[in-house]
Structure formats: structure tokens, C-alpha cells
Design a protein around this motif. Structure first.
Motif, PDB file in Angstrom:
ATOM      1  N   TRP A  91      -8.553  -4.578  -3.955  1.00 14.18           N
ATOM      2  CA  TRP A  91      -8.495  -5.872  -3.264  1.00 14.18           C
ATOM      3  C   TRP A  91      -9.752  -6.681  -3.544  1.00 14.18           C
ATOM      4  O   TRP A  91     -10.863  -6.199  -3.347  1.00 14.18           O
ATOM      5  CB  TRP A  91      -8.314  -5.655  -1.770  1.00 14.18           C
ATOM      6  CG  TRP A  91      -8.610  -6.839  -0.910  1.00 14.18           C
ATOM      7  CD1 TRP A  91      -9.627  -6.976  -0.023  1.00 14.18           C
ATOM      8  CD2 TRP A  91      -7.868  -8.054  -0.829  1.00 14.18           C
ATOM      9  NE1 TRP A  91      -9.578  -8.196   0.594  1.00 14.18           N
ATOM     10  CE2 TRP A  91      -8.504  -8.885   0.114  1.00 14.18           C
ATOM     11  CE3 TRP A  91      -6.734  -8.525  -1.490  1.00 14.18           C
ATOM     12  CZ2 TRP A  91      -8.047 -10.149   0.422  1.00 14.18           C
ATOM     13  CZ3 TRP A  91      -6.274  -9.796  -1.178  1.00 14.18           C
ATOM     14  CH2 TRP A  91      -6.915 -10.595  -0.232  1.00 14.18           C
TER      15      TRP A  91
ATOM     16  N   ARG B  11       0.821  -1.210   0.000  1.00 13.46           N
ATOM     17  CA  ARG B  11       0.000   0.000   0.000  1.00 13.46           C
ATOM     18  C   ARG B  11       0.865   1.275   0.000  1.00 13.46           C
ATOM     19  O   ARG B  11       0.630   2.202  -0.786  1.00 13.46           O
ATOM     20  CB  ARG B  11      -0.928   0.009   1.211  1.00 13.46           C
ATOM     21  CG  ARG B  11      -1.951   1.137   1.183  1.00 13.46           C
ATOM     22  CD  ARG B  11      -2.857   1.049   2.408  1.00 13.46           C
ATOM     23  NE  ARG B  11      -3.586  -0.204   2.427  1.00 13.46           N
ATOM     24  CZ  ARG B  11      -4.707  -0.413   1.747  1.00 13.46           C
ATOM     25  NH1 ARG B  11      -5.212   0.523   0.969  1.00 13.46           N
ATOM     26  NH2 ARG B  11      -5.331  -1.576   1.833  1.00 13.46           N
TER      27      ARG B  11
ATOM     28  N   GLU C 220       0.285 -11.996   3.207  1.00 13.72           N
ATOM     29  CA  GLU C 220      -0.427 -11.086   4.103  1.00 13.72           C
ATOM     30  C   GLU C 220      -0.099 -11.451   5.546  1.00 13.72           C
ATOM     31  O   GLU C 220      -0.239 -12.605   5.960  1.00 13.72           O
ATOM     32  CB  GLU C 220      -1.937 -11.174   3.886  1.00 13.72           C
ATOM     33  CG  GLU C 220      -2.713 -10.183   4.757  1.00 13.72           C
ATOM     34  CD  GLU C 220      -4.220 -10.261   4.545  1.00 13.72           C
ATOM     35  OE1 GLU C 220      -4.929  -9.419   5.092  1.00 13.72           O
ATOM     36  OE2 GLU C 220      -4.663 -11.185   3.844  1.00 13.72           O
TER      37      GLU C 220
ATOM     38  N   THR D  90      -4.718   0.711  -5.938  1.00 16.08           N
ATOM     39  CA  THR D  90      -4.808  -0.718  -5.594  1.00 16.08           C
ATOM     40  C   THR D  90      -6.257  -1.116  -5.366  1.00 16.08           C
ATOM     41  O   THR D  90      -7.053  -0.345  -4.823  1.00 16.08           O
ATOM     42  CB  THR D  90      -3.989  -1.032  -4.323  1.00 16.08           C
ATOM     43  OG1 THR D  90      -4.492  -0.255  -3.229  1.00 16.08           O
ATOM     44  CG2 THR D  90      -2.510  -0.719  -4.523  1.00 16.08           C
TER      45      THR D  90
ATOM     46  N   THR E 188      -0.219  -6.449   3.317  1.00 14.88           N
ATOM     47  CA  THR E 188       0.176  -7.267   2.163  1.00 14.88           C
ATOM     48  C   THR E 188       1.587  -6.893   1.727  1.00 14.88           C
ATOM     49  O   THR E 188       1.881  -5.725   1.479  1.00 14.88           O
ATOM     50  CB  THR E 188      -0.787  -7.055   0.979  1.00 14.88           C
ATOM     51  OG1 THR E 188      -2.117  -7.395   1.387  1.00 14.88           O
ATOM     52  CG2 THR E 188      -0.383  -7.921  -0.208  1.00 14.88           C
TER      53      THR E 188
ATOM     54  N   THR F  52      -6.926 -11.608  -4.633  1.00 10.44           N
ATOM     55  CA  THR F  52      -6.015 -10.920  -5.550  1.00 10.44           C
ATOM     56  C   THR F  52      -5.949  -9.428  -5.229  1.00 10.44           C
ATOM     57  O   THR F  52      -6.894  -8.839  -4.691  1.00 10.44           O
ATOM     58  CB  THR F  52      -6.469 -11.082  -7.009  1.00 10.44           C
ATOM     59  OG1 THR F  52      -7.792 -10.532  -7.169  1.00 10.44           O
ATOM     60  CG2 THR F  52      -6.454 -12.539  -7.432  1.00 10.44           C
ATOM     61  N   ILE F  53      -4.803  -8.832  -5.562  1.00  6.19           N
ATOM     62  CA  ILE F  53      -4.614  -7.392  -5.439  1.00  6.19           C
ATOM     63  C   ILE F  53      -4.231  -6.861  -6.815  1.00  6.19           C
ATOM     64  O   ILE F  53      -3.236  -7.302  -7.392  1.00  6.19           O
ATOM     65  CB  ILE F  53      -3.513  -7.031  -4.431  1.00  6.19           C
ATOM     66  CG1 ILE F  53      -3.749  -7.761  -3.111  1.00  6.19           C
ATOM     67  CG2 ILE F  53      -3.437  -5.530  -4.234  1.00  6.19           C
ATOM     68  CD1 ILE F  53      -2.890  -8.964  -2.934  1.00  6.19           C
ATOM     69  N   THR F  54      -5.027  -5.932  -7.330  1.00  4.92           N
ATOM     70  CA  THR F  54      -4.752  -5.342  -8.639  1.00  4.92           C
ATOM     71  C   THR F  54      -4.174  -3.944  -8.441  1.00  4.92           C
ATOM     72  O   THR F  54      -4.710  -3.135  -7.673  1.00  4.92           O
ATOM     73  CB  THR F  54      -6.028  -5.242  -9.491  1.00  4.92           C
ATOM     74  OG1 THR F  54      -6.581  -6.555  -9.648  1.00  4.92           O
ATOM     75  CG2 THR F  54      -5.728  -4.660 -10.862  1.00  4.92           C
TER      76      THR F  54
ATOM     77  N   SER G   4     -11.392  -9.867  -2.175  1.00  4.76           N
ATOM     78  CA  SER G   4     -11.304 -10.831  -1.073  1.00  4.76           C
ATOM     79  C   SER G   4     -11.697 -12.241  -1.499  1.00  4.76           C
ATOM     80  O   SER G   4     -11.177 -13.230  -0.968  1.00  4.76           O
ATOM     81  CB  SER G   4     -12.194 -10.377   0.093  1.00  4.76           C
ATOM     82  OG  SER G   4     -13.541 -10.249  -0.329  1.00  4.76           O
TER      83      SER G   4
END
Length: 211
Positions: A138, A126, A178, A136, A183, A144-146, A140
């Protein structure tokens, strides 16, 4: 004649003196025998085999053997205990890193310290994304994190060493992780995936973002 008689008496006296210094009983070919009478008087146990010629009794040998065996057992148990203690100490999955990150000359302030996992520096996503002016998202459900900025797009998946960088799969040395709500991701793939450059000097990683 008198001298011969005296000599004979002296021999007989010596024989009786020798017999008197030991308890009764004939000895075998080895010079020993089993005690049957007056054993306690001579410091022996009933039925104990011993020697008259200075050898050790059977009970002494048995005691020595038992002591030696006991010592070996204790040594073996100690070695086994030490090996168990060493085996019981697990290697940590990750450790804290002293690495510092700068973006266009400004130091990034992390809420949580970067970590080292699989010999790779992982930094909190972050703070770095914000310093690079990236967004960013998220998911859940998909875990995945874009991360997006202009024409660039990266998709990280927690626990996976594959990351989608601008439509192409890239293999990571360490998967995103995480920890307590933070993250962590490998810095280089993020920086280069967003079109920036990364250099290192000592424990400082410098990111240069094109304005």
C-alpha cells in the motif's frame, strides 16, 4: 258582470301574494337585482345581487369558485410534496453482495461482505490475495495498491478505473474503493492478472490457481 269582477279581484290577489313572498325591489332582464332594503330579513347581505327565479346569488357562485380553487391548490401542493419526497431519496452508491468466493475449493472467509457497485461484484482485496498466496503493498501517498506473485504484477489506484496489469493498462467497469479501511477491487481482473482462472455458478465464484 259579477264573474268578471271576481276574476279581476283574484288576479290582483295573486299578484300581491307573489310580491309578498319576495323582498322589495325590481328585477332586471336576468330576473335578479341588488338587495338594498331589509336584506337581513331575507337572509341576504346589503348590496348582494340575487335572483327571484331560483338562480344562485353572486355570493354563492363566488363561494363555490373559491372552494374549487382551494381544492385545486391543495391537490397541487400534495403532488408537489410527493414529488419532493421521491426526489429526496438518493440511490445508494453500492449494496452488499451475497457472492461467495472459493480458491482451489476452499471458501474465502471475508471480514467484510463483498459489495455490488456499477453492476460489478467487488471483493475485499486482502483476503483474496492472501488465499491466492499473493503479496500486497500500500502506497498511501500515491493511493495505490500493488499486488505481486511470481512474475505477475498489478497496480490498483483508489477511485480510478484504470489498472496496470503486467505493464498494460486495463479499463475497469468499477473503480477500486476503500470503505472503513477495507479495499474492494473487481475480482476477475485480479484473478486473471495473477495467471489464475475464474468461473461462476449461481452466487459462487470459483478461483483456480495454478500450483
Amino acid at each position: 258582470m259579477r264573474i268578471k269582477v271576481m276574476s279581476s279581484l283574484l288576479v290582483i290577489f295573486m299578484i300581491f301574494a307573489t310580491v309578498a313572498s319576495a323582498h322589495p325591489g325590481r328585477t332586471d332582464a336576468s330576473g335578479g337585482h341588488t338587495c338594498r332594503t331589509n336584506c337581513a330579513k331575507w337572509g341576504l347581505k346589503q348590496g348582494e345581487y340575487h335572483y327571484h327565479n331560483g338562480g344562485s346569488s353572486s355570493s354563492s357562485k363566488s363561494s363555490s369558485s373559491s372552494s374549487s380553487s382551494s381544492g385545486s391548490t391543495k391537490k397541487s401542493n400534495k403532488s408537489s410534496s410527493t414529488a419532493t419526497q421521491k426526489k429526496a431519496t438518493p440511490k445508494p452508491e453500492y449494496i452488499k453482495s451475497s457472492v461467495q468466493v472459493k480458491v482451489n475449493g476452499s471458501k474465502v472467509i471475508f471480514t467484510e461482505s463483498p459489495i455490488v457497485m456499477n453492476n460489478t461484484n467487488l471483493v475485499p482485496l486482502r483476503e483474496v490475495a492472501k488465499a491466492m498466496k499473493a503479496k500486497t503493498f500500500w502506497d498511501s501517498k500515491a493511493q495505490t495498491i500493488t499486488v505481486t506473485k511470481d512474475k505477475y504484477k498489478l497496480i490498483f489506484t483508489l477511485g480510478s478505473k484504470k489498472v496496470k496489469v503486467n505493464g498494460k493498462d486495463v479499463h475497469l467497469q468499477a473503480a477500486p474503493k476503500e470503505i472503513k479501511g477495507t479495499t474492494y477491487i473487481p475480482l476477475r481482473v485480479l484473478v486473471e492478472g495473477l495467471g489464475a482462472s475464474l468461473t461462476s455458478s449461481g452466487n459462487t465464484l470459483t478461483v483456480k490457481v495454478k500450483e
